[in-house]
Motif scaffolding. Structure first.
Motif, PDB file in Angstrom:
ATOM      1  N   PHE A 200      -6.795   3.196 -11.785  1.00 20.49           N
ATOM      2  CA  PHE A 200      -7.489   2.434 -10.742  1.00 20.49           C
ATOM      3  C   PHE A 200      -6.585   2.248  -9.525  1.00 20.49           C
ATOM      4  N   SER A 201      -5.321   1.841  -9.772  1.00 15.75           N
ATOM      5  CA  SER A 201      -4.431   1.553  -8.640  1.00 15.75           C
ATOM      6  C   SER A 201      -3.958   2.829  -7.953  1.00 15.75           C
ATOM      7  N   ASN A 202      -3.759   3.898  -8.716  1.00 12.50           N
ATOM      8  CA  ASN A 202      -3.242   5.137  -8.127  1.00 12.50           C
ATOM      9  C   ASN A 202      -4.330   5.914  -7.396  1.00 12.50           C
ATOM     10  N   VAL A 203      -5.557   5.869  -7.913  1.00 20.04           N
ATOM     11  CA  VAL A 203      -6.586   6.797  -7.433  1.00 20.04           C
ATOM     12  C   VAL A 203      -7.792   6.104  -6.778  1.00 20.04           C
ATOM     13  N   MET A 204      -8.181   4.955  -7.284  1.00 18.12           N
ATOM     14  CA  MET A 204      -9.473   4.356  -6.908  1.00 18.12           C
ATOM     15  C   MET A 204      -9.387   3.219  -5.885  1.00 18.12           C
ATOM     16  N   MET A 205      -8.197   2.655  -5.711  1.00 21.22           N
ATOM     17  CA  MET A 205      -8.107   1.321  -5.116  1.00 21.22           C
ATOM     18  C   MET A 205      -8.425   1.256  -3.622  1.00 21.22           C
ATOM     19  N   THR A 206      -8.157   2.326  -2.901  1.00 19.06           N
ATOM     20  CA  THR A 206      -8.254   2.280  -1.436  1.00 19.06           C
ATOM     21  C   THR A 206      -9.655   1.905  -0.951  1.00 19.06           C
ATOM     22  N   PHE A 207     -10.667   2.280  -1.728  1.00 19.70           N
ATOM     23  CA  PHE A 207     -12.039   2.045  -1.263  1.00 19.70           C
ATOM     24  C   PHE A 207     -12.763   1.010  -2.129  1.00 19.70           C
ATOM     25  N   VAL A 208     -12.074  -0.066  -2.436  1.00 22.21           N
ATOM     26  CA  VAL A 208     -12.620  -1.072  -3.351  1.00 22.21           C
ATOM     27  C   VAL A 208     -14.009  -1.586  -2.961  1.00 22.21           C
ATOM     28  N   PRO A 209     -14.306  -1.872  -1.683  1.00 22.09           N
ATOM     29  CA  PRO A 209     -15.654  -2.401  -1.387  1.00 22.09           C
ATOM     30  C   PRO A 209     -16.762  -1.425  -1.799  1.00 22.09           C
ATOM     31  N   MET A 294      13.985  -0.002  -7.040  1.00 19.79           N
ATOM     32  CA  MET A 294      13.641   1.173  -6.225  1.00 19.79           C
ATOM     33  C   MET A 294      14.932   1.846  -5.767  1.00 19.79           C
ATOM     34  N   PRO A 295      15.026   3.171  -5.745  1.00 18.31           N
ATOM     35  CA  PRO A 295      13.931   4.106  -5.967  1.00 18.31           C
ATOM     36  C   PRO A 295      13.795   4.594  -7.406  1.00 18.31           C
ATOM     37  N   LEU A 296      14.320   3.864  -8.381  1.00 17.26           N
ATOM     38  CA  LEU A 296      14.318   4.403  -9.750  1.00 17.26           C
ATOM     39  C   LEU A 296      12.970   4.261 -10.462  1.00 17.26           C
ATOM     40  N   THR A 297      12.088   3.426  -9.920  1.00 17.78           N
ATOM     41  CA  THR A 297      10.773   3.235 -10.551  1.00 17.78           C
ATOM     42  C   THR A 297       9.752   4.133  -9.851  1.00 17.78           C
ATOM     43  N   THR A 298       8.836   4.696 -10.623  1.00 17.39           N
ATOM     44  CA  THR A 298       7.842   5.586  -9.994  1.00 17.39           C
ATOM     45  C   THR A 298       6.826   4.763  -9.193  1.00 17.39           C
ATOM     46  N   GLU A 299       6.257   5.390  -8.182  1.00 10.57           N
ATOM     47  CA  GLU A 299       5.225   4.717  -7.387  1.00 10.57           C
ATOM     48  C   GLU A 299       4.038   4.349  -8.264  1.00 10.57           C
ATOM     49  N   SER A 300       3.739   5.213  -9.211  1.00 12.24           N
ATOM     50  CA  SER A 300       2.620   4.960 -10.123  1.00 12.24           C
ATOM     51  C   SER A 300       2.822   3.643 -10.869  1.00 12.24           C
ATOM     52  N   ASP A 301       4.049   3.420 -11.367  1.00 14.35           N
ATOM     53  CA  ASP A 301       4.340   2.174 -12.088  1.00 14.35           C
ATOM     54  C   ASP A 301       4.280   0.963 -11.164  1.00 14.35           C
ATOM     55  N   VAL A 302       4.809   1.098  -9.955  1.00 14.88           N
ATOM     56  CA  VAL A 302       4.812  -0.057  -9.041  1.00 14.88           C
ATOM     57  C   VAL A 302       3.378  -0.483  -8.732  1.00 14.88           C
ATOM     58  N   LEU A 303       2.535   0.478  -8.398  1.00 18.37           N
ATOM     59  CA  LEU A 303       1.140   0.137  -8.078  1.00 18.37           C
ATOM     60  C   LEU A 303       0.456  -0.555  -9.249  1.00 18.37           C
ATOM     61  N   THR A 304       0.709  -0.040 -10.451  1.00 22.36           N
ATOM     62  CA  THR A 304       0.067  -0.607 -11.644  1.00 22.36           C
ATOM     63  C   THR A 304       0.522  -2.046 -11.869  1.00 22.36           C
ATOM     64  N   ASP A 305       1.838  -2.268 -11.801  1.00 22.24           N
ATOM     65  CA  ASP A 305       2.366  -3.615 -12.076  1.00 22.24           C
ATOM     66  C   ASP A 305       1.974  -4.615 -10.992  1.00 22.24           C
ATOM     67  N   VAL A 306       1.990  -4.179  -9.739  1.00 21.99           N
ATOM     68  CA  VAL A 306       1.609  -5.094  -8.661  1.00 21.99           C
ATOM     69  C   VAL A 306       0.123  -5.449  -8.781  1.00 21.99           C
ATOM     70  N   LEU A 307      -0.701  -4.478  -9.113  1.00 20.04           N
ATOM     71  CA  LEU A 307      -2.137  -4.746  -9.272  1.00 20.04           C
ATOM     72  C   LEU A 307      -2.356  -5.882 -10.274  1.00 20.04           C
ATOM     73  N   ARG A 308      -1.609  -5.826 -11.388  1.00 24.71           N
ATOM     74  CA  ARG A 308      -1.812  -6.777 -12.478  1.00 24.71           C
ATOM     75  C   ARG A 308      -1.261  -8.174 -12.181  1.00 24.71           C
ATOM     76  N   SER A 309      -0.356  -8.282 -11.189  1.00 24.86           N
ATOM     77  CA  SER A 309       0.405  -9.520 -10.989  1.00 24.86           C
ATOM     78  C   SER A 309      -0.218 -10.430  -9.943  1.00 24.86           C
ATOM     79  N   ALA A 310      -0.184 -11.743 -10.223  1.00 25.82           N
ATOM     80  CA  ALA A 310      -0.655 -12.709  -9.218  1.00 25.82           C
ATOM     81  C   ALA A 310       0.431 -13.003  -8.192  1.00 25.82           C
ATOM     82  N   GLY A 311       1.691 -12.645  -8.495  1.00 25.37           N
ATOM     83  CA  GLY A 311       2.785 -12.889  -7.550  1.00 25.37           C
ATOM     84  C   GLY A 311       3.675 -11.664  -7.409  1.00 25.37           C
ATOM     85  N   VAL A 312       4.236 -11.481  -6.198  1.00 24.78           N
ATOM     86  CA  VAL A 312       5.128 -10.342  -5.942  1.00 24.78           C
ATOM     87  C   VAL A 312       6.360 -10.841  -5.208  1.00 24.78           C
TER      88      VAL A 312
END
Ligand SMILES: Cc1cc2nc3c(=O)[nH]c(=O)nc-3n(C[C@H](O)[C@H](O)[C@H](O)COP(=O)(O)O)c2cc1C
Ligand SMILES: [Fe+2]
Ligand SMILES: [Fe+2]
Length: 408
Positions: A200-209, A294-312
């Motif tokens: 969802f975060s890697n592929v679908m998220m940009t067009f959420v509405p 960063m930069p040791l974490t993949t972008e895929s992981d960052v997007l996934t974890d940030v999506l799930r989190s209420a705080g960053v």
């Protein structure tokens, strides 16, 4: 290639892909499946084929033969989505058979011609159009534009009530023996929830509405099974993946679990010390922390974890009057993906005149991210007592601000 009868006259062909960069950029630790479907009435339709991915017609003949289908009887190729991971096989299919009708939306037809030329027989379908395949099998078509491409639709079979959704309701993660929601072990359910959020975060998220509009349309239909192009099929609780998608859409707009993702980078350890301090503080409050260097974490992981989190928390020093580039880059990526409304805190070290905060503000503004920062803390050199104190206050304010966004 895995083949299975999923309902009367309906077959799934599924293929696991490991070791690929999805869209040539997303690293997938658990791979991805490509699912395609065949519906057999008197006439036969292939929906979102990936058969013959290897380009060998013999593979296609053999695969079809195993489910008792003669390729000569295939009349329709239903293309819910033109992205080449689902449509690329058409090129190979044409080498063995040319008399077929490709079924897609008006926008899909334009894209088909751009990729595969003018000499394909195309049937353009609109909302509610149908094809009677005979023997009680009828397909109906329902455009759901901008499920990350503009031409997307879903296909419904009226006798089995199966909804073929292609990218919509997809998830990353490969499947071995278990393909249906009711076959999954608890571990597999957890894996596909995680890999669903990754997808969802890697592929679908940009067009959420628009995605929410697509989900709403599927919710008005009488669906007995959701059969997507990637990941598990849902027949016990077809509404579960619909509700998950709506929940993740809320996460993309700022809600989240009681988790904080710390995205950090540090050249010589000053910012790192404070990031570790913030992590310990949060953990002492019982809050789960994703500590992503960063930069040791993949972008895929960052997007996934940030999506799930209420705080960053963004922790990055100044570098050439701007932000430490690997962190700046991932914030920019979050902005491109329209991750919005997150509660956040920034801190980082500088040597002489700072600049990281200024660049962060530019990125947030450029993508209109609408994140709510409780504080921006830039400190000079190694962190000292007042710097730790300021960050402690920032962390407390972040935790406070998260409360209204946490999914109970
Ligand atoms: C390549 C490089 C460029 C830097 N550019 C700046 C700068 O433009 N402005 C500044 O105030 N400090 C600059 N610094 C200094 C760092 O911000 C400073 O050393 C900071 O403490 C590093 O934090 P860290 O230990 O978390 O990496 C730069 C350092 C390096 C290595
Ligand atoms: Fe796609
Ligand atoms: Fe896809």
């Amino acid at each position: 290639m895995f083949k299975k009868k999923i309902a009367e006259g309906t077959f799934m062909f599924s293929m696991n892909l490991d070791d690929i960069l999805f869209e040539s950029m997303w690293e997938l630790p658990h791979g991805v499946t490509m699912n395609s479907y065949i519906v057999k009435g008197k006439d036969i339709a292939i929906i979102d084929g990936v058969i013959g991915w290897d380009g060998v017609p013999e593979t296609l003949y053999k695969s079809l033969g195993e489910v008792d289908i003669n390729s000569e009887d295939i009349k329709y190729l239903v293309v819910n989505h033109m992205e080449p991971d689902h449509s690329g096989w058409i090129e190979n299919f044409r080498k063995i058979k040319t008399d077929f009708t490709l079924v897609t939306t008006a926008k899909g037809a334009e894209i088909v011609k751009a990729f595969y030329g003018e000499d394909i027989d195309i049937m353009i379908v609109k909302e509610g159009d149908s094809i009677d395949l005979g023997n009680g099998k009828t397909l109906t078509f329902h455009p759901v534009p901008n499920v990350h491409w503009p031409e997307t639709m879903v296909t419904y079979e009226t006798s089995t009530k199966i909804l073929f959704t292609c990218d919509l309701f997809g998830a990353f993660g490969t499947m071995e023996e278990h393909h249906f929601d009711d076959e999954m072990t608890q571990e597999e359910v957890a894996l596909f929830e995680q890999e669903g959020m990754r997808y969802f975060s890697n592929v679908m998220m940009t067009f959420v509405p628009l995605l929410k509009r697509a989900v709403a349309k599927t919710k008005t239909m009488d669906v007995a099974m959701v059969a997507p192009g990637h990941g598990p099929l849902y027949r016990e609780h077809p509404e579960k993946i619909m509700n998950d998608y709506l929940g993740w859409a809320d996460f993309a707009n700022g809600q989240g679990n009681n988790e904080v993702t710390i995205i950090w980078g540090s050249m010589y350890g000053s910012t790192q010390k404070v990031a570790e301090y913030a992590k310990a503080l949060l953990e002492s409050k019982g809050i789960k922390v994703n500590f992503l260097q960063m930069p040791l974490t993949t972008e895929s992981d960052v997007l996934t974890d940030v999506l799930r989190s209420a705080g960053v928390i963004i922790a990055a020093p100044t570098y050439e009057y701007k932000m430490f580039p690997p962190v700046a880059h991932i914030i920019d990526e979050l902005g491109r993906k329209k991750m919005s409304g997150k509660n956040a805190l920034y801190f980082g070290s500088f040597g002489w005149s700072a600049g990281a905060k200024k660049e962060l503000e530019v990125i947030l503004e450029t993508h209109r991210m609408n994140w709510n920062f409780v504080d921006f803390i830039e400190f000079n050199g190694t962190p000292k007592e007042p710097d730790f104190k300021a960050v402690e206050q920032g962390v407390n304010a972040l935790v406070e601000s998260m409360q209204s966004k946490i999914l109970k």
